[in-house]
Design a protein around this motif. Structure first.
Motif, short mmCIF file in Angstrom:
data_model
loop_
_atom_site.label_atom_id
_atom_site.label_comp_id
_atom_site.label_asym_id
_atom_site.label_seq_id
_atom_site.Cartn_x
_atom_site.Cartn_y
_atom_site.Cartn_z
N LYS A 196 57.89 -40.64 83.45
CA LYS A 196 57.73 -41.54 82.30
C LYS A 196 56.39 -41.29 81.61
N GLN A 197 55.32 -41.14 82.41
CA GLN A 197 54.01 -40.89 81.83
C GLN A 197 53.95 -39.53 81.15
N TYR A 198 54.62 -38.53 81.74
CA TYR A 198 54.62 -37.20 81.13
C TYR A 198 55.38 -37.21 79.81
N ALA A 199 56.53 -37.89 79.79
CA ALA A 199 57.32 -37.95 78.56
C ALA A 199 56.60 -38.72 77.46
N ALA A 200 55.78 -39.73 77.85
CA ALA A 200 55.05 -40.53 76.87
C ALA A 200 53.75 -39.87 76.43
N GLY A 201 53.40 -38.74 77.04
CA GLY A 201 52.16 -38.05 76.68
C GLY A 201 50.93 -38.60 77.38
N GLU A 202 51.13 -39.49 78.37
CA GLU A 202 50.00 -40.04 79.11
C GLU A 202 49.50 -39.07 80.18
N LEU A 203 50.33 -38.11 80.55
CA LEU A 203 49.95 -37.04 81.47
C LEU A 203 50.38 -35.72 80.85
N ASP A 204 49.53 -34.70 81.01
CA ASP A 204 49.84 -33.38 80.46
C ASP A 204 50.28 -32.38 81.52
N LYS A 205 49.95 -32.67 82.78
CA LYS A 205 50.34 -31.77 83.86
C LYS A 205 50.28 -32.54 85.19
N VAL A 206 51.24 -32.24 86.06
CA VAL A 206 51.28 -32.86 87.39
C VAL A 206 51.46 -31.76 88.42
N PRO B 199 72.35 -22.20 77.42
CA PRO B 199 70.97 -21.70 77.34
C PRO B 199 70.14 -22.35 76.25
N ALA B 200 70.75 -22.97 75.25
CA ALA B 200 69.98 -23.54 74.15
C ALA B 200 69.38 -24.90 74.50
N VAL B 201 69.72 -25.43 75.66
CA VAL B 201 69.26 -26.77 76.04
C VAL B 201 67.82 -26.71 76.54
N GLN B 202 67.02 -27.68 76.14
CA GLN B 202 65.65 -27.78 76.64
C GLN B 202 65.31 -29.25 76.83
N SER B 203 64.82 -29.55 78.01
CA SER B 203 64.48 -30.94 78.32
C SER B 203 63.01 -31.21 78.00
N GLU B 204 62.69 -32.48 77.75
CA GLU B 204 61.30 -32.86 77.48
C GLU B 204 60.41 -32.66 78.70
N PHE B 205 61.03 -32.60 79.88
CA PHE B 205 60.25 -32.45 81.12
C PHE B 205 59.88 -31.00 81.41
N GLU B 206 60.48 -30.04 80.70
CA GLU B 206 60.12 -28.64 80.92
C GLU B 206 59.29 -28.07 79.77
N VAL B 207 58.97 -28.90 78.79
CA VAL B 207 58.14 -28.46 77.66
C VAL B 207 56.67 -28.64 78.01
N GLU B 208 55.91 -27.55 77.95
CA GLU B 208 54.48 -27.62 78.23
C GLU B 208 53.75 -28.26 77.06
N HIS B 209 52.77 -29.13 77.38
CA HIS B 209 51.98 -29.75 76.33
C HIS B 209 50.97 -28.76 75.78
N ALA B 210 50.71 -28.86 74.51
CA ALA B 210 49.82 -27.89 73.85
C ALA B 210 48.41 -27.93 74.44
N GLN B 211 47.89 -29.13 74.67
CA GLN B 211 46.56 -29.29 75.26
C GLN B 211 46.66 -30.10 76.54
N ILE B 212 45.93 -29.65 77.55
CA ILE B 212 45.92 -30.36 78.83
C ILE B 212 44.62 -31.16 78.91
N LYS B 213 44.77 -32.48 78.85
CA LYS B 213 43.61 -33.38 78.92
C LYS B 213 43.69 -34.35 80.10
N ARG B 214 44.92 -34.68 80.50
CA ARG B 214 45.12 -35.64 81.58
C ARG B 214 46.00 -35.00 82.65
N VAL B 215 45.50 -35.00 83.89
CA VAL B 215 46.17 -34.33 85.00
C VAL B 215 46.37 -35.30 86.15
#
Length: 324
Positions: free
Chosen positions: A160-170, A61-77
């Motif tokens: 890849k774009q989500y992990a790099a912060g180029e996209l905030d939500k898909v 249960p302590a595991v968290q992936s970078e792909f399930e972490v919501e970005h603080a601000q949504i600017k690019r969709v």
């Protein structure tokens, strides 16, 4: 009142159109069967992968992936929108386009203008360009010929774009294939991925055994669906209390989660293709039924006009003989 020749010409025209719609309905029915088989062949792999991934996460249960972490601000969709390449499938394309426009308006109302559309299908690609939206590539071939490797490439690019912060939500917009007479327009979040273990296989409610989509069958399915309770997904349970992970936890999740993302895109693609063929089959069946009704009306009108013409000729003959 139209002449006998005009009515006869129209009857021939309607018969010709009916032949076309009837043939298109049979072609769509055959393609729907192949699409159903493709979904059926994919389901065991999808269910097992989802079960392995979520059961593994329950045990750690302590595991968290970078792909399930919501970005603080949504600017690019990014919006992955599924449509067809051709028309004559009822409201299939127009419904998808309406939902895409609604999603775009919703984001713009929140002050988000950086919206990228991944159009899988020619109809939505044309509409996106007409609206002046940013379009990422040409994926029209995927709408007719679903390809797992191409879907994996799109999933990798988005991840890849989500992990790099180029996209905030898909998000994905597509028709979920429930049965030949029911396709549910769906808007689902793709990234951040939902790895909750509350429901496994909650979308696996498809009826892949029938391709009957007559009006009576659709009414039966609607009543059956309305009377059913909401389907409860199976809860994931830990496989055991202590995992020994090799080579390490990040590497294992780095393989499983991208596979799950790829499968989500590919499943939506198969759902969309099956829904397109089902919608076209229903539209062509409706057109054929309308042609049959129109032919009955025209034949009745033709017989009445012909009988009236014969009566008038007889009256002229009888009137001429009396005058003589």
């Amino acid at each position: 009142m139209p002449s006998l020749k005009e009515i006869k010409t129209r009857i021939a025209s309607v018969k010709s159109t009916r032949k076309i719609t009837s043939a298109m309905k049979m072609v769509a029915s055959s393609k729907l069967h192949h699409a159903q088989v493709a979904i059926q062949n994919m389901l065991p792999y999808e269910n097992m992968l989802e079960h392995i991934l979520k059961s593994f996460l329950v045990s750690t249960p302590a595991v968290q992936s970078e792909f399930e972490v919501e970005h603080a601000q949504i600017k690019r969709v990014a919006l992955v929108v599924y449509s067809s390449n051709s028309s004559l499938c009822g409201g299939f394309n127009s419904n998808v386009i309406k939902m895409m426009m609604h999603a775009v308006d919703e984001y713009k109302a929140q002050g988000i203008d950086d919206i990228t559309v991944y159009p899988i299908g020619r109809k939505v690609a044309e509409k996106a360009r007409k609206l002046g939206l940013k379009v990422a590539g040409d994926f029209t071939e995927l709408a007719d010929k679903p390809n797992s490797s191409d879907a994996a490439e799109i999933a990798r690019s988005l991840a890849k774009q989500y992990a790099a912060g180029e996209l905030d939500k898909v998000e994905m917009i597509y028709h979920h294939f429930k049965s030949a007479g029911s396709q549910i327009l769906t808007r689902k979040t793709f990234l951040p991925i939902d790895l909750s273990t509350e429901a496994i296989g909650e979308d696996n409610d498809r009826d892949l055994t029938s391709n009957v989509a007559t009006a009576k069958a659709q009414e039966y399915l609607r009543k059956k669906q309305a009377g059913e309770d909401e389907r409860q997904g199976a809860e994931a349970k830990p496989l055991n209390d202590d995992f020994i992970v090799e080579p390490d936890l990040e590497t294992v999740l780095g393989v499983l989660i991208p596979k799950q993302l790829h499968l989500m895109l590919f499943t939506a693609l198969l759902d969309s293709q099956a829904s397109e063929h089902a919608a076209r089959m229903v539209a062509m069946q409706t057109a054929t039924d309308n042609a049959d009704e129109l032919l009955r009306t025209l034949n009745l009108q033709y017989n009445k006009s012909r009988q009236q013409a014969i009566t008038n000729e007889l009256l002229d003959i009888v009137g001429g003989s009396i005058n003589n």
